[in-house]
Structures are given as C-alpha cells and as structure tokens.
Write an enzyme that holds these catalytic residues in place. Structure first.
Site, short mmCIF file in Angstrom:
data_model
loop_
_atom_site.label_atom_id
_atom_site.label_comp_id
_atom_site.label_asym_id
_atom_site.label_seq_id
_atom_site.Cartn_x
_atom_site.Cartn_y
_atom_site.Cartn_z
N GLU A 160 22.44 -20.71 10.36
CA GLU A 160 21.06 -20.97 10.73
C GLU A 160 20.96 -21.29 12.22
OE1 GLU A 160 18.28 -22.92 7.53
OE2 GLU A 160 20.20 -23.96 7.53
N ASP B 275 25.31 -22.99 5.03
CA ASP B 275 24.20 -23.93 5.13
C ASP B 275 24.78 -25.28 5.53
OD1 ASP B 275 21.38 -24.81 4.65
OD2 ASP B 275 22.34 -26.03 3.10
N ASP C 196 21.74 -26.37 -1.99
CA ASP C 196 22.51 -25.94 -0.82
C ASP C 196 23.19 -24.60 -1.04
OD1 ASP C 196 21.73 -28.29 0.42
OD2 ASP C 196 23.50 -29.39 -0.25
#
Length: 399
Positions: free
Chosen positions: A274, A189, A356
């Site tokens: 991502e 992340d 996170d």
C-alpha cells in the site's frame, strides 16, 4: 544483458585513539562550519536574485581559509570540506527539483556528526584504512568481509548520539546479481497488531522494539530531566545513556526489517504494498508512537532498493483503495468497518474473512491488475502533485 554493478556501503564500528578522536571531532566541526557559511552565502545571493553554484562556493572556501578568523580550516583535510559543499549543491538541486525542502543550517547539538573522504584523502591497503592527517590506521572491527578485491571509492566517518564511531566504505559489490525469475507474487498489508499480513495467510508478529525498552527509556529520560541544563558532565552522561537506549531500539528494528525484506525479495517476483502516507498518519496522537515503532517507511525503502538490486517488482496500490472492506471472494463492497472488527462475513457470498488476510489478497489482486493492464498510474511518491486517489502505480526498476 550485463547487469549494472551495484555500489554498496559497508558499515563498521571502530575505536579511535585519543588523537584520532580529536582530529575527527575538529573535522566534524569544520565541515559543519563550511556547510553553514556556504548556505548563508547562497541564501543571501538568492535574495539578490543571484545564482551561486558549487564552483563559486569552492572559491569562497579558498578565501575563507586565508582569513585570520577561519584559518583553523587549514588544520583539517580539505577533502571533507569540499564534500560538504557538494552535499549542499545536491541539497539545492533537490530543492529546485521539488524533491525536498530548502536546506537547513547544521546544528552543533542535533545534526549528524560526519565527514566524507574520497580516494585522495585515504589509503586502503592490506585491510587497513588510514585517513588524511592521521599517522595510524583506524582500529576497525571487521564484522563482515568486504567483497573480494573491493576498492572503496568513498569513506564516511561518523559518530552517533550514543558516542559510537562508525566508518562506511562505498564500493562495488559483484555478488549482487538479479535472482532467477519466478511466478511467485505476494500482497502485503501492514498493521500494528501484526507487522505484516501476507496474502498467503502468513502473519508476521510485530516485535514492538520500543515497548520492550520503554521502562528503561522512561527512567533514563527522568534522570536526564533532573540534571541541570548546560554542558555539565553529569548531563552529558545522562543524555548519552538515553541515546544508547534509543540506539539499541533502532539497531534491533533495523536488523529485523533487513531480514524480513530480504526474505520477501528472495521468495517473490512481484510484491504489492500500500502507498501509505505515514507522515500524515503520525498526526494521530493515539497511534503515533506505535506507528513510529513499526517503521513502515523504512520497510518500504528497504524493500524497494533490494527489489532493484535483485530484479524484482514492487507495486504500490493507492492508499484509498478499500482493501479491508472488499470481499476477496465475490468483490462485494461492505460499508463502514471500524478498526475493532477483525473478522467479518460477506453478506453476498457468506464467506468469512480475516480482515488483514482479506486486505492482503485484495492488494495483491489490484496490484497485479495494474501491472498487467496498465491501470491508472500515479507519479512516484518523491514527485509532488498527483492524480486521482483511486489509481495504483507500479514502481519502476532501474535499467
């Protein structure tokens, strides 16, 4: 199965003599001129519903050299000029393939100053490199050795805005081989407070390279703004001072990302990230500076090509997947969660999450699901269009 040889560019600084610098500067100008002339010719032909390819522009170049106005094109090596036409052909191929916008004209002030030489236009012997139209070899700072027995197929010479000279040698690197397979997998992340948060719980600090030099940069930019506009010597020196600070920031950032991505690729077989649209995120005026400094796009690019080199898998999870609001313990989905909430407790199972770390765990879980069961796969980010924004995609490795 025999591994496909990897072609790799090795970049070095060099210090040209006055004669070499003058020759290269002329070459840069001629390359820009030929590129712009060919682009103008192809644009006019396109307006007439006529197709012009590389061979046609090459014939045009021969005719241009015979004119009195463009006779100076004969003073530099012809190879970089031909390579400029090939680069334009590649730009049009990307445009027609909907992978890029329409090619733009090169600017004398803003465009990259570079020239590409193929094997017929340089001599590489006993660790010395001599370019066409030059009597002496380049004084290269060999900061790292080339692969043993390497024979460069292409040499690119460039000068950056800070006035530094670089030479890039493209050659095969037999040392790049697929790494032994492992069961390790990690979800990542990205963020601003911490550059990366891994599903293992590790957090990588954000170096904030631009912030460290912000005071020096602001002072140099103020000095540049006070100089009279034009090509005066004082303004040139002030502009170069600003460019040197920017180059220092970019060098530190690139070095940090290279070390980080190499470690991740060596330690993990599968890496899940991502699929962020950084271009759109930069429209946020409050965060644009910090997002640019974090260089998430560069991080992803480095990660992807190193994964292809070493036989690793990179999976991109769709940007709309609610990784931060989904409980990684029980799967319960929480409602709206502002960015200032860094820890939260799940109402269903009572687990307390670091925002996170929880997101990284969820990214890993959904990425592995996509790779195992073939959940909805979206096109590569270089391909226009797309399907539902709730699907994830495994990035394909080159065979």
């Amino acid at each position: 199965m025999k591994a496909t040889p990897v072609k790799r560019a090795f970049k070095y600084r060099f210090c040209p003599t006055d004669a070499q610098a003058a020759e290269l500067s002329r070459t840069f100008g001629c390359v820009r001129k030929v590129y712009n002339l060919a682009l103008a010719a192809r644009t006019e032909a396109w307006a007439r519903q006529e197709r012009v390819n590389y061979n046609r522009t090459s014939a045009m170049l021969t005719a241009w050299k015979k004119t009195e106005e463009l006779a100076y094109l004969n003073e530099v090596s012809s190879v970089p000029l031909q390579q400029a036409l090939r680069h334009l052909q590649a730009a049009f191929a990307n445009f027609f393939g909907k992978r890029a916008k329409y090619p733009r004209f090169k600017s004398r002030k803003k465009s990259r100053r570079s020239a590409e030489y193929t094997t017929s236009a340089f001599r590489f012997r006993d660790g010395t490199l001599t370019l066409a139209k030059m009597a002496e070899p380049l004084d290269i700072v060999w900061s790292r050795p080339l692969p043993e027995g390497a024979s460069p197929s292409t040499v690119t010479v460039s000068q950056d805005a800070a006035g530094r000279w670089f030479v890039s040698l493209l050659c095969e690197d037999p040392s790049v081989q697929p790494l032994p397979a492992t069961d390790a997998a990690v979800g990542i992340d990205v963020g601003l407070e911490h550059l990366l948060t891994l599903s293992t719980g590790e957090k990588v600090a954000n170096p904030r390279h631009e912030r460290r030099d912000r005071t020096r940069l602001a002072r140099a930019q103020r000095q540049l703004a006070r100089k009279a506009k034009g090509e005066g010597a004082n303004r040139v020196k002030a502009r170069r001072k600003v460019a040197r600070i920017y180059a220092r920031i970019a060098d530190r950032r690139r070095d940090h990302l290279h070390k980080l991505t190499t470690r991740l690729v060596r330690e993990n077989q599968t890496i899940v990230i991502e699929d962020l649209t950084v271009r759109n995120m930069l429209k946020n005026k409050r965060l644009a500076r910090a997002i640019s400094d974090a260089a998430w796009s560069d991080f992803r690019s480095l990660l992807e090509y190193k994964a292809r080199w070493y036989g690793r898998d990179v999976i991109a999870v769709d940007r709309w997947f609610p990784s931060s609001r989904l409980c990684s313990a029980c799967g319960a989905l929480r409602g709206r969660m502002p960015l200032n909430i860094r820890t939260w407790t799940c109402d269903s199972c009572g687990t307390t999450h670091d925002r996170d770390v929880n997101a990284a765990k969820n990214i890993l879980a959904v990425g592995l699901t996509a790779s195992v069961c073939g959940a909805g796969v979206r096109p590569q980010r270089s391909t226009p269009g797309g399907q539902s924004a709730t699907k994830q995609k495994p990035l394909q490795r080159e065979p």
